[in-house]
Design a protein around this motif. Structure first.
Motif, PDB file in Angstrom:
ATOM      1  N   GLY A   1       4.544  27.235 -14.678  1.00 32.72           N
ATOM      2  CA  GLY A   1       5.165  26.430 -15.720  1.00 32.72           C
ATOM      3  C   GLY A   1       6.555  26.939 -16.056  1.00 32.72           C
ATOM      4  N   LEU A   2       6.738  28.266 -15.952  1.00 29.82           N
ATOM      5  CA  LEU A   2       8.060  28.845 -16.203  1.00 29.82           C
ATOM      6  C   LEU A   2       8.977  28.634 -15.001  1.00 29.82           C
ATOM      7  N   TYR A   3       8.425  28.708 -13.796  1.00 29.00           N
ATOM      8  CA  TYR A   3       9.240  28.401 -12.607  1.00 29.00           C
ATOM      9  C   TYR A   3       9.843  26.992 -12.719  1.00 29.00           C
ATOM     10  N   ALA A   4       9.055  26.072 -13.318  1.00 30.92           N
ATOM     11  CA  ALA A   4       9.508  24.679 -13.452  1.00 30.92           C
ATOM     12  C   ALA A   4      10.599  24.519 -14.502  1.00 30.92           C
ATOM     13  N   GLY A   5      10.877  25.588 -15.247  1.00 32.14           N
ATOM     14  CA  GLY A   5      11.900  25.525 -16.294  1.00 32.14           C
ATOM     15  C   GLY A   5      13.221  26.130 -15.892  1.00 32.14           C
ATOM     16  N   ILE A   6      13.396  26.433 -14.591  1.00 33.04           N
ATOM     17  CA  ILE A   6      14.666  27.039 -14.167  1.00 33.04           C
ATOM     18  C   ILE A   6      15.469  26.077 -13.294  1.00 33.04           C
ATOM     19  N   VAL A   7      15.107  25.968 -12.024  1.00 32.21           N
ATOM     20  CA  VAL A   7      15.895  25.160 -11.070  1.00 32.21           C
ATOM     21  C   VAL A   7      15.957  23.679 -11.472  1.00 32.21           C
ATOM     22  N   PRO A   8      14.821  23.019 -11.787  1.00 30.62           N
ATOM     23  CA  PRO A   8      14.905  21.597 -12.160  1.00 30.62           C
ATOM     24  C   PRO A   8      15.790  21.364 -13.382  1.00 30.62           C
ATOM     25  N   LEU A   9      15.660  22.226 -14.377  1.00 30.39           N
ATOM     26  CA  LEU A   9      16.428  22.072 -15.613  1.00 30.39           C
ATOM     27  C   LEU A   9      17.923  22.255 -15.353  1.00 30.39           C
ATOM     28  N   PHE A  10      18.255  23.271 -14.545  1.00 30.65           N
ATOM     29  CA  PHE A  10      19.658  23.544 -14.212  1.00 30.65           C
ATOM     30  C   PHE A  10      20.278  22.372 -13.446  1.00 30.65           C
ATOM     31  N   LEU A  11      19.558  21.873 -12.446  1.00 29.63           N
ATOM     32  CA  LEU A  11      20.094  20.783 -11.623  1.00 29.63           C
ATOM     33  C   LEU A  11      20.241  19.493 -12.418  1.00 29.63           C
ATOM     34  N   TYR A  12      19.263  19.220 -13.291  1.00 28.09           N
ATOM     35  CA  TYR A  12      19.387  18.008 -14.102  1.00 28.09           C
ATOM     36  C   TYR A  12      20.611  18.093 -15.012  1.00 28.09           C
ATOM     37  N   ALA A  13      20.875  19.287 -15.558  1.00 29.71           N
ATOM     38  CA  ALA A  13      22.039  19.458 -16.437  1.00 29.71           C
ATOM     39  C   ALA A  13      23.343  19.123 -15.717  1.00 29.71           C
TER      40      ALA A  13
END
Length: 407
Positions: free
Chosen positions: A53-65
């Motif tokens: 769940g924490l892994y899902a809060g790094i790369v996807p969040l950064f790329l969406y930003a």
């Protein structure tokens, strides 16, 4: 193609004001401390270890930003997507197994490919054809199913996994005498504390404070030796680059899940983005670009062990209410999650699962749209019955069929 249109971050970075930084910093940190306990809770709900769940809060969040057109949409693990993944992939593999995890990550990759393909075909307008009563009926049923799935953590009772929610509830009631009162007390106490803190000030990280108190109680009173289930050892460090296991056999196994999560994820994310956009006049949400951003974030995220992500209403609302101005707030959130993974994970060893259940139960309370049902009954009976049929079929037969029936 205009590079600014494909990479919206170029626009907000080139026009960034120093005065905006403090707002982005506060919003980014606030969402980050909310995402840590939520991410771990939603990973468990999806049938995978909390770390994913924490892994899902790094790369996807950064790329969406970088690629998204909403300045406030917060991407990451969410309750509805987690439930859809568990309901779909859980039929072909045992949750928490290596095979299951591999299929979940593959599903994330395929969902991303589907969303990016829809972007290239300019199909963003299709989200308008999935009516609100259908979504309201589905999410209300999802709230009930999610609540039932958390009974085993809240009661401290080992409940087998059933296909229908009423079987889970029936088993829980027939074994109510086995309830671990300590687990129940922690769970209910956690819900009360989070609710009280939220009422005092929405910006107080109630979930995180509750988690800290829960960890302290378990550690100092050794509650784990009294039947309280804890998260235990959690891997430390950033997610490694691993290629998803792709085969035609595996693709066939996850395809129904991919179709459902793609559809619901798009409506959920773009709906949230547009709702918050209406409160601002300095940016415009473009559905086709949103599909591209959501697709890329999932595709690349799957190579870094991310479970399927979507837009979170609660975290997006907090991002907006905390004064976030640009995508930098989401980049700051992703950085905070990375720091947590690198240095803080041993602190979560004594985290009781009952508290993660309380976080989920409070979060899904807002999904149960009984006010919408009352509203539709008064003004539009056909829409009311559409919502009720979707709700009943989703609860009684299954999630995928419930959505399809509504459509």
């Amino acid at each position: 193609m205009n590079l600014k249109k494909r990479i919206p971050a170029i626009d907000w970075i080139s026009n960034y004001k120093k005065s905006d930084f403090k707002f982005d910093l506060i919003a980014g940190l606030t969402v980050g401390v909310m995402l840590v306990p939520q991410g771990m809770a939603y990973a468990l709900l999806a049938g995978v270890p909390p770390i994913y769940g924490l892994y899902a809060g790094i790369v996807p969040l950064f790329l969406y930003a970088i690629l998204g057109t909403s300045m406030h949409l917060s991407i990451g693990p969410v309750a509805v997507s987690a439930l859809l993944v568990l309901a779909g992939v859980g039929q072909v593999a045992e949750p928490f197994s290596e095979e299951y995890l591999s299929l979940v990550i593959l599903a994330g990759l395929l969902i991303g490919i589907a969303q990016m393909t829809m972007s290239f075909l300019r199909l963003g307008f299709l989200v308008n054809f999935l009516s609100h009563p259908v979504i309201a009926g589905f999410t209300s049923a999802a709230a009930v199913i999610i609540a039932a799935s958390q009974l085993k953590y809240l009661l401290g009772v080992d409940i087998p996994r059933f296909h229908h929610f009423y079987e889970t509830v029936g088993y829980a009631f027939s074994h109510i005498s086995e309830t671990n009162l300590l687990a129940l007390g922690l769970g209910l106490g956690g819900m009360v504390l989070i609710a009280v803190l939220k009422k005092i000030n929405k910006n107080i990280p109630g979930a995180l404070l509750t988690v800290i108190i829960g960890i302290a109680l378990v550690y100092f009173f050794q509650l784990n030796k009294q039947g309280i289930n804890i998260v235990g050892a959690v891997p430390q460090g950033l997610p490694k680059l691993i290629f998803p296991e792709i085969s035609m056999a595996n693709i066939k196994l996850v395809l129904p899940t991919v179709l459902t999560v793609t559809l619901i994820g798009i409506v959920e994310s773009i709906g949230i983005a547009k709702a918050i956009e209406s409160k601002h006049d300095y940016y415009k949400v473009r559905p086709n670009q949103e599909l591209f951003a959501l697709g890329v974030s999932k595709i690349v995220g799957s190579f870094f062990q991310s479970i399927p992500t979507s837009g979170s209403f609660s975290r997006s609302a907090i991002n907006n209410e905390s004064g976030g101005k640009t995508g930098l707030s989401s980049i700051i959130t992703a950085a905070l999650i990375a720091i947590t993974l690198l240095f803080l994970m041993p602190l979560f060893y004594y985290l009781p699962e009952a508290l993660l259940a309380s976080i989920i139960l409070l979060a899904v309370k807002g999904l149960f749209e009984y006010k919408e049902a009352i509203h539709l009954w008064k003004i539009h009976r056909n829409d009311f019955w559409m919502m009720i049929v979707t709700f009943v079929v989703t609860l009684g037969v299954g999630i995928e069929l419930g959505v399809l029936t509504g459509v």
